[in-house]
Every structure is written in structure tokens, then in C-alpha cells.
Scaffold this active site. Structure first.
Site, short mmCIF file in Angstrom:
data_model
loop_
_atom_site.label_atom_id
_atom_site.label_comp_id
_atom_site.label_asym_id
_atom_site.label_seq_id
_atom_site.Cartn_x
_atom_site.Cartn_y
_atom_site.Cartn_z
CB VAL A 50 -42.89 -80.41 -50.51
CG1 VAL A 50 -43.77 -80.73 -49.55
CG2 VAL A 50 -42.22 -81.76 -51.51
CG ASN A 57 -44.54 -88.91 -46.43
OD1 ASN A 57 -44.16 -90.25 -46.20
ND2 ASN A 57 -45.76 -89.37 -47.06
CB SER A 107 -34.70 -94.67 -48.61
OG SER A 107 -34.54 -95.84 -49.35
CE1 TYR A 144 -36.78 -92.27 -53.53
CE2 TYR A 144 -35.51 -94.30 -53.09
CZ TYR A 144 -36.86 -93.37 -52.60
OH TYR A 144 -37.70 -93.47 -51.71
CB ALA A 145 -28.64 -94.02 -54.44
CB ALA A 146 -28.06 -88.91 -55.01
CB SER A 147 -32.62 -87.63 -53.57
OG SER A 147 -34.16 -89.03 -53.94
CE LYS A 148 -36.15 -90.20 -50.44
NZ LYS A 148 -37.11 -89.76 -49.71
P1 NAD Z 1 -46.61 -93.05 -52.38
O1 NAD Z 1 -46.20 -92.21 -53.49
O2 NAD Z 1 -46.69 -93.81 -51.51
O3 NAD Z 1 -45.99 -91.63 -51.51
C1 NAD Z 1 -45.20 -90.43 -51.66
C2 NAD Z 1 -46.55 -89.09 -51.07
O4 NAD Z 1 -45.57 -87.84 -51.59
C3 NAD Z 1 -47.90 -89.09 -52.15
O5 NAD Z 1 -49.02 -88.37 -51.12
C4 NAD Z 1 -47.78 -87.85 -53.27
O6 NAD Z 1 -48.68 -87.44 -54.21
C5 NAD Z 1 -47.20 -87.19 -52.76
N1 NAD Z 1 -45.75 -86.45 -53.15
C6 NAD Z 1 -45.31 -87.23 -54.13
N2 NAD Z 1 -44.23 -85.38 -54.83
C7 NAD Z 1 -45.06 -84.80 -54.55
C8 NAD Z 1 -45.05 -83.32 -54.22
N3 NAD Z 1 -44.25 -82.40 -55.12
N4 NAD Z 1 -45.73 -82.43 -53.54
C9 NAD Z 1 -46.33 -82.47 -52.45
N5 NAD Z 1 -46.71 -83.92 -52.33
C10 NAD Z 1 -46.00 -84.99 -53.02
O7 NAD Z 1 -44.54 -93.41 -51.48
P2 NAD Z 1 -43.99 -94.01 -49.40
O8 NAD Z 1 -43.87 -95.47 -50.19
O9 NAD Z 1 -45.68 -93.42 -48.95
O10 NAD Z 1 -43.46 -93.29 -49.85
C11 NAD Z 1 -43.29 -91.62 -48.26
C12 NAD Z 1 -42.09 -91.47 -48.49
O11 NAD Z 1 -41.47 -92.60 -47.79
C13 NAD Z 1 -40.95 -90.54 -49.68
O12 NAD Z 1 -40.22 -90.09 -49.02
C14 NAD Z 1 -40.68 -91.79 -50.34
O13 NAD Z 1 -38.96 -92.26 -50.21
C15 NAD Z 1 -39.69 -92.94 -48.81
N6 NAD Z 1 -39.79 -94.47 -48.28
C16 NAD Z 1 -40.43 -95.03 -49.03
C17 NAD Z 1 -40.12 -96.42 -49.24
C18 NAD Z 1 -40.65 -97.33 -49.72
O14 NAD Z 1 -40.79 -98.79 -49.34
N7 NAD Z 1 -42.37 -97.08 -49.66
C19 NAD Z 1 -38.81 -96.63 -48.65
C20 NAD Z 1 -38.31 -95.88 -48.50
C21 NAD Z 1 -38.66 -94.69 -48.38
#
Ligand code: NAD
Length: 243
Positions: free
Chosen positions: A60, A86, A138, A151-155
Site C-alpha cells: 500500500v 486495513n 486505533s 503509531y498514535a500520530a499515524s492513527k
Molecule cells: P496484523 O499485523 O496481523 O495485520 C496487518 C496486515 O497488514 C498484515 O497482513 C500485513 O502484511 C499488512 N501490511 C502491513 N504493511 C503493509 C503494506 N505496506 N502493504 C500491504 N499490506 C501491509 O495486524 P492486525 O492486528 O490485524 O491489524 C490490522 C489493522 O488494525 C492495522 O492497521 C492496525 O494498525 C489496526 N489496529 C490493530 C489493533 C490490535 O490491537 N491488533 C488495534 C488498533 C488498530
């Protein structure tokens, strides 16, 4: 049960965690789902395991690749109704330890990557004047978190991509919302110590950490017609946790 039959959906980062659970939830509701991953074999494997129509390779951070993939999915299926931006990464560092590379990779993936996806989705949806986009913010983007400044700033930026895009795209029939998960048990949070997990569980009124399915269910609601008057919102999926 939410009915998404006849809808075409795209989920980025759909090979595991919240993305994979979302692919499953949308496919179970009848949508034709295309997922993306960074590794071809894993994307194909996840697609067949989760009932998706295809698993494609996408980074992405590459704006041109995002644009051309979204265009080709919309062309192949005749339209694009649902996009879930996502894909995201989480890298922790205390303020004094933040390296430039961490800033670059976090912002290019979480902020620019989400922006590229929303832009491409909007272009594809504009022709039919209908569509629904969900981005992954997030809880730490809302409250901040020690050791997670970047990370917090990005979200926080991701939440404001949803709020701003919703304002621009509403008259074109396109809704944009964010979910803001709390602590969800996925690979992303696998590195949390047992103490940190216990502390977060203790602070969560519902008394447990989240599951990927909890977030997927909220996303499925937001992209469905049941949420047809909801746009520009950031929906916490966090068991009531306040950081
Ligand atoms: P995860 O690490 O299991 O999955 C993240 C996915 O994003 C993976 O499939 C990874 O390959 C893909 N990815 C990362 N960089 C990429 C790139 N440059 N191009 C394409 N794909 C890419 O994490 P998750 O927990 O399933 O998180 C999914 C989303 O939810 C993320 O954006 C994360 O920041 C957000 N989130 C997660 C939590 C949590 O507690 N798990 C909390 C808040 C927000």
C-alpha cells in the site's frame, strides 16, 4: 444476518488478523471479496481459506500499484462497493529512541497507504455514486500511548482521513468511516507481555481483550445498508477501554 450479496469488496492486508477476519465476515454475508497481501503465496492461500474470490499482491505504500489494482478489481467485477483499508504496522519506541526509519515506514504505510487506498476507492466508486469505505484507526490514536508516539500520530491521521473524506465524498453517495480497535489479540499485539495484557484486561470494562472477529463484525455493520446514514464516524471497538 447482514446481507451483502451482490456487493464487491476489497480488503487490504487481508492475509491475517483483523483483515482476514473481515474477509471472512464479508464473504459469509454474501459479498464477492478480493483480499490483498504482500506475499503472493500467502494471499492466494488466505483467499481460498476465507472464501475470497481472489488474493492479490499489493504494497500500500506504492500509490501507483494501489491505483492500478483498485481499477483492475473494479473493472473485472464491473464495480466496487466496499473497500476496507486495513493494512498497517505498529512499531514501538520511546521518544528518545525514535529513528527516522521508523517514522518513514510508519507514516508511509499507515498514513500514505490508507490515503492511497481511500483515493483509489473513491475514484472507482464515483462512477456509480455509491460505496462504503472503512479505515483502521486505533484507540491509541484517540488517547495517545507512551512508547507509541509515531503509531498514535499515524492513527490519529487515519481517523481524520475518514472524517475529511466523508465530508468530501458524501454528496457522491460514498460513506467513509473508521473503526478504532482497542487491544485485539493478533500477530500485531503478540509481543505484548503477559503483564501488559493483564493490565489492559483489568482496565477494560468488558473484562477481556478483543478478538479479530469483534472488529470484523463492526466493519461488516459499517459497510452494510444498516449503516446507510452513518459517515465520518470513528467507532471504538474496545470493550470500553480508556487508556
Ligand atoms: P496484523 O499485523 O496481523 O495485520 C496487518 C496486515 O497488514 C498484515 O497482513 C500485513 O502484511 C499488512 N501490511 C502491513 N504493511 C503493509 C503494506 N505496506 N502493504 C500491504 N499490506 C501491509 O495486524 P492486525 O492486528 O490485524 O491489524 C490490522 C489493522 O488494525 C492495522 O492497521 C492496525 O494498525 C489496526 N489496529 C490493530 C489493533 C490490535 O490491537 N491488533 C488495534 C488498533 C488498530
Amino acid at each position: 444476518m447482514t446481507d451483502l450479496s451482490g456487493r464487491v469488496a476489497l480488503v487490504t492486508g487481508g492475509t491475517r488478523g483483523i483483515g482476514l477476519a473481515t474477509v471472512r465476515a464479508l464473504a459469509e454475508a454474501g459479498a464477492t471479496v478480493v483480499l490483498t497481501g504482500r506475499d503472493e503465496a500467502r494471499a492466494k492461500e488466505a483467499a481460498s481459506a476465507a472464501g475470497a474470490a481472489a488474493g492479490l499482491v499489493l504494497d500500500v505504500t506504492d500509490a501507483k500499484a494501489v491505483s492500478s489494482l483498485v481499477r483492475s478489481v473494479a473493472k473485472e467485477h464491473g464495480k466496487l462497493d466496499i473497500v476496507v483499508a486495513n493494512a498497517g504496522i505498529m512499531q514501538d519506541a520511546l521518544l528518545g529512541m525514535i529513528k527516522e526509519e521508523l517514522v518513514d515506514t510508519t507514516l508511509s504505510t499507515n498514513v500514505a497507504g490508507t490515503l492511497h487506498t481511500v483515493q483509489a476507492a473513491a475514484r472507482a466508486m464515483m462512477r456509480k455514486k455509491t460505496g462504503s469505505i472503512v479505515v483502521l484507526a486505533s484507540i491509541v490514536g484517540e488517547y495517545g500511548s507512551a512508547g507509541q508516539t509515531v503509531y498514535a500520530a499515524s492513527k490519529a491521521a487515519v481517523a481524520n482521513i475518514a472524517r475529511s473524506a466523508a465530508k468530501e465524498l458524501g454528496r457522491s453517495g460514498i460513506r467513509v468511516n473508521a473503526v478504532a480497535p482497542g487491544v485485539i489479540e493478533t500477530d500485531l499485539t503478540a509481543g505484548l507481555s503477559e503483564d501488559a495484557k493483564a493490565e489492559n484486561t483489568g482496565k477494560t470494562p468488558l473484562g477481556r481483550l478483543g478478538r479479530a472477529e469483534d472488529v470484523a463484525n463492526a466493519i461488516r455493520f459499517l459497510v452494510s445498508d444498516e449503516a446507510s446514514f452513518i459517515t465520518g464516524q470513528v467507532l471504538g471497538v474496545d470493550g470500553g477501554l480508556v487508556l
